[in-house]
Scaffold this active site. Structure first.
Site, PDB file in Angstrom:
ATOM      1  N   LYS A   1     -73.257  54.184  36.343  1.00 40.88           N
ATOM      2  CA  LYS A   1     -71.934  54.115  36.973  1.00 40.88           C
ATOM      3  C   LYS A   1     -71.046  55.236  36.447  1.00 40.88           C
ATOM      4  O   LYS A   1     -71.279  55.771  35.352  1.00 40.88           O
ATOM      5  CB  LYS A   1     -71.272  52.767  36.640  1.00 40.88           C
ATOM      6  CG  LYS A   1     -71.916  51.572  37.326  1.00 40.88           C
ATOM      7  CD  LYS A   1     -71.204  50.287  36.931  1.00 40.88           C
ATOM      8  CE  LYS A   1     -71.812  49.079  37.627  1.00 40.88           C
ATOM      9  NZ  LYS A   1     -71.675  49.085  39.096  1.00 40.88           N
TER      10      LYS A   1
ATOM     11  N   ARG B   1     -79.300  41.360  42.278  1.00 38.97           N
ATOM     12  CA  ARG B   1     -80.232  40.737  43.222  1.00 38.97           C
ATOM     13  C   ARG B   1     -81.627  40.641  42.620  1.00 38.97           C
ATOM     14  O   ARG B   1     -82.407  39.772  42.985  1.00 38.97           O
ATOM     15  CB  ARG B   1     -80.218  41.514  44.541  1.00 38.97           C
ATOM     16  CG  ARG B   1     -80.624  42.954  44.408  1.00 38.97           C
ATOM     17  CD  ARG B   1     -80.200  43.797  45.600  1.00 38.97           C
ATOM     18  NE  ARG B   1     -78.770  44.154  45.541  1.00 38.97           N
ATOM     19  CZ  ARG B   1     -78.132  44.820  46.494  1.00 38.97           C
ATOM     20  NH1 ARG B   1     -78.770  45.204  47.578  1.00 38.97           N
ATOM     21  NH2 ARG B   1     -76.854  45.108  46.376  1.00 38.97           N
TER      22      ARG B   1
HETATM   23  N1  BES Z   1     -71.908  44.466  39.279  1.00 40.31           N
HETATM   24  C1  BES Z   1     -71.873  45.340  40.382  1.00 40.31           C
HETATM   25  C2  BES Z   1     -70.889  44.883  41.469  1.00 40.31           C
HETATM   26  C3  BES Z   1     -69.438  44.896  41.100  1.00 40.31           C
HETATM   27  C4  BES Z   1     -68.660  45.976  41.427  1.00 40.31           C
HETATM   28  C5  BES Z   1     -68.860  43.820  40.491  1.00 40.31           C
HETATM   29  C6  BES Z   1     -67.319  45.977  41.120  1.00 40.31           C
HETATM   30  C7  BES Z   1     -67.526  43.808  40.178  1.00 40.31           C
HETATM   31  C8  BES Z   1     -66.743  44.888  40.503  1.00 40.31           C
HETATM   32  C9  BES Z   1     -73.250  45.427  41.020  1.00 40.31           C
HETATM   33  O1  BES Z   1     -74.319  45.294  40.163  1.00 40.31           O
HETATM   34  C10 BES Z   1     -73.362  46.774  41.637  1.00 40.31           C
HETATM   35  O2  BES Z   1     -73.390  47.725  40.910  1.00 40.31           O
HETATM   36  N2  BES Z   1     -73.403  46.820  42.974  1.00 40.31           N
HETATM   37  C11 BES Z   1     -73.521  48.028  43.683  1.00 40.31           C
HETATM   38  C12 BES Z   1     -74.653  47.858  44.659  1.00 40.31           C
HETATM   39  C13 BES Z   1     -75.125  49.126  45.282  1.00 40.31           C
HETATM   40  C14 BES Z   1     -75.786  50.004  44.233  1.00 40.31           C
HETATM   41  C15 BES Z   1     -76.104  48.776  46.361  1.00 40.31           C
HETATM   42  C16 BES Z   1     -72.218  48.277  44.435  1.00 40.31           C
HETATM   43  O3  BES Z   1     -71.614  47.329  44.927  1.00 40.31           O
HETATM   44  O4  BES Z   1     -71.800  49.426  44.471  1.00 40.31           O
HETATM   45 MN    MN Z   2     -74.882  47.104  39.241  1.00 32.30          MN
END
Ligand code: BES
Ligand code: MN
Ligand code: ZN
Length: 533
Positions: A306, A380
């Site tokens: 990230k 997931r």
């Molecule tokens: N934990 C994150 C989702 C999230 C984002 C929670 C912001 C709380 C606040 C999740 O694991 C994630 O990184 N999701 C990605 C998925 C994508 C890579 C398909 C997302 O939502 O960007």
């Molecule tokens: Mn994630």
């Protein structure tokens, strides 16, 4: 910081009980660092009359007309200035609105709190929460007049005051300097009904919400899969009807849980699958309701790392697991006559030499193969193995998972509703109704069949992110659904937009404990849902 220094810091932040359960040798730590400060719960009592004319008096009112009856116990000399202040201020009696008055009688402060129009129990709870938060630093005794309200409403006010009385500055010196604070007396003409409602349900909910929020707010060096398990074990210790089972890496390996093990590979801290069963006496013969939570104790994104902005908030990525375990805690503490299981899929998502890479293929416990496109779509993956385990071991009446799964749910619903996905209308209806009742609203979104195309891989059964627009909340829900039989009643709550927020009038910065009140209500009210495709 060197890795060993980091390990020392991590150990220093966990409780002595947690340390003894670790494989790492326990290191003696200074007491001040051993445990985060938790807010002492104020003593609460219910009484038919005002016990002592001192400290803070809270007067909830829906209109000026309620003033004479509600303040019947006050003298005219106390009532008149309240009445004058209300008439000459902009006070509209809106829900949670407050007017603070000083210099009346023996009271140090009198706070009038608006009840709004036709308040329900969730409103009374929220009004209490706003009041409790406003009085967080109050050292004196607090008297709340609930005369003329039902016992349930008085209990909801008291419960709300406990929920609002929460701090998230777990490691600040300020949190620890707190002295003993005065108790709360709720004045009610239905005092015994109010007391039993509060003691049976309210106090359990406060404890469960505090546990859930604490564990979500804790930093990643204090809460990781093993320490999450230790903290849950201590929260349930001594409660009857509870059984806890924990799968370690070795057991997960034997079961073929390649997805959660894949997510955990980049971390020094091994994953865990925790199962908490609770069956209350008098529960119906029905199979258990199974609540599954995403428990990523820290989400760096892994190799698909990230960006730096706000990454510190990713310590909350275990909020789904915290909420499902917290719900079972609320139910067990109040001896609810229900049959429920929480499953927490716990892992830390880190980059590292052993971490999974984009393009890697993993095999989940149900045999399905997954091509990892983004290692940041890890929630997931851990849920896939939890689902397979649930279906093989529990024969559930229904499965509800709770996960901070996608950023995209915020794009769809802002922070007004959590996302609700289900192929079972009757189940979706019960969840939406529970959310409505407790004030944690859900908005149903589709699991469209076209998502099957988006999630098709050229090398494996599924890919973990969609080939189209990237990270959708709906395609994530579709992915999850591939790990349970289609006919099994299942719903998915994406709470990524609701689990965490800045401070507001009822909570401090950090975890909202979202879904604990909703799921507590849902489980208590559950009605059988038919298996159907
Ligand atoms: N934990 C994150 C989702 C999230 C984002 C929670 C912001 C709380 C606040 C999740 O694991 C994630 O990184 N999701 C990605 C998925 C994508 C890579 C398909 C997302 O939502 O960007
Ligand atoms: Mn994630
Ligand atoms: Zn995540």
């Amino acid at each position: 910081m060197s890795p060993s220094a980091l390990a020392r810091l991590s150990l220093s932040l966990v409780s002595a009980a947690a340390c003894s359960a670790l494989a790492v040798p326990a290191v003696a730590q200074p007491a001040a660092m051993a445990q985060a400060a938790s807010q002492e719960v104020r003593a609460v009592q219910f009484s038919p009359s005002i016990a002592a004319q001192r400290g803070v008096l809270v007067v909830p009112l829906a209109s000026i007309d309620e003033l004479p009856a509600r303040t019947a116990e006050l003298t005219a000399a106390e009532r008149q200035p309240i009445s004058r202040a209300l008439e000459t201020s902009e006070f509209t009696f809106a829900e949670g609105q407050r007017l603070s008055l000083r210099g009346i009688g023996e009271w140090r402060q009198i706070i009038v709190v608006g009840l709004g129009d036709d308040p329900g129990l969730a409103d009374y709870q929220m009004i209490g929460a706003v009041t409790g938060r406003a009085l967080l630093e109050e050292a004196d005794a607090i008297t709340v007049i609930a005369s003329g309200m039902t016992g349930e409403a008085a209990a909801a006010l008291a419960t709300g005051m406990g929920l609002g009385d929460y701090r998230s500055d777990l490691y600040s010196a300020r949190a620890e300097q707190e002295g003993e604070r005065g108790g709360v007396t709720v004045v009610s003409d239905a005092a015994s009904a109010a007391r039993s409602s509060y003691e049976n349900r309210g106090a359990a909910m406060i404890a469960a919400m505090n546990w859930t929020r604490d564990i979500s707010n804790e930093p990643g060096n204090a809460v990781y899969p093993e320490s999450f398990v230790d903290r849950a074990r201590s929260a349930f210790s001594g409660l009857s009807g509870v059984g806890i089972e924990v799968l370690d890496e070795e057991m997960m390996g034997e079961l073929g849980m390649g997805a959660i093990l894949g997510v955990g590979r980049g971390s020094e801290r091994p994953p865990r699958m925790m199962i908490v069963r609770y069956r209350g006496t008098g529960s119906a013969a029905e199979n258990p309701i199974v609540l599954v939570g995403k428990g990523i104790t820290f989400d760096t994104g892994g190799i698909s790392i990230k960006s730096r902005d706000n990454m510190e908030n990713m310590r909350m990525d275990m909020s789904g697991a915290a909420s499902v375990v917290g719900t079972v805690l609320a139910l067990a503490r109040s001896r609810a006559p229900v049959n429920v299981v929480a499953v927490a899929a716990l892992a830390e998502n880190m980059p590292g030499g052993r971490a999974i890479r984009p393009g890697d293929v993993l095999q989940a416990m149900n045999g399905r193969t997954i091509q990892v496109i983004s290692t940041d779509a890890e929630g997931r993956l851990v849920l896939a193995d939890a689902f397979s385990w649930v279906e093989r071991n529990l024969d559930p009446a229904a499965v509800v998972d709770v996960a901070t799964l996608t950023g995209s749910v915020r794009g769809a619903l802002s922070d007004d509703y959590a996302g609700l996905f289900s192929r079972h209308d009757a189940l979706a209806g019960q969840l939406a109704a529970a959310g409505e009742i407790v004030g944690e609203p859900l908005w149903r979104l589709p699991i469209h069949e076209s998502y099957a195309d988006d999630m098709r891989s050229t090398i494996a059964d599924l890919r973990n992110t969609s080939s189209g627009s990237g990270g959708g909340a709906g395609t994530a829900a579709f992915f999850l659904g591939e790990f349970l039989s289609r006919d099994l009643p299942w719903a998915h709550l994406d709470i990524a937009n609701m689990a965490w927020s800045g401070a507001n009038d009822w909570k401090p910065d950090g975890s909202a404990g979202f879904a604990v009140r909703l799921l507590d209500r849902f489980v208590r009210d559950f009605r059988h849902v038919e298996r159907s495709e």
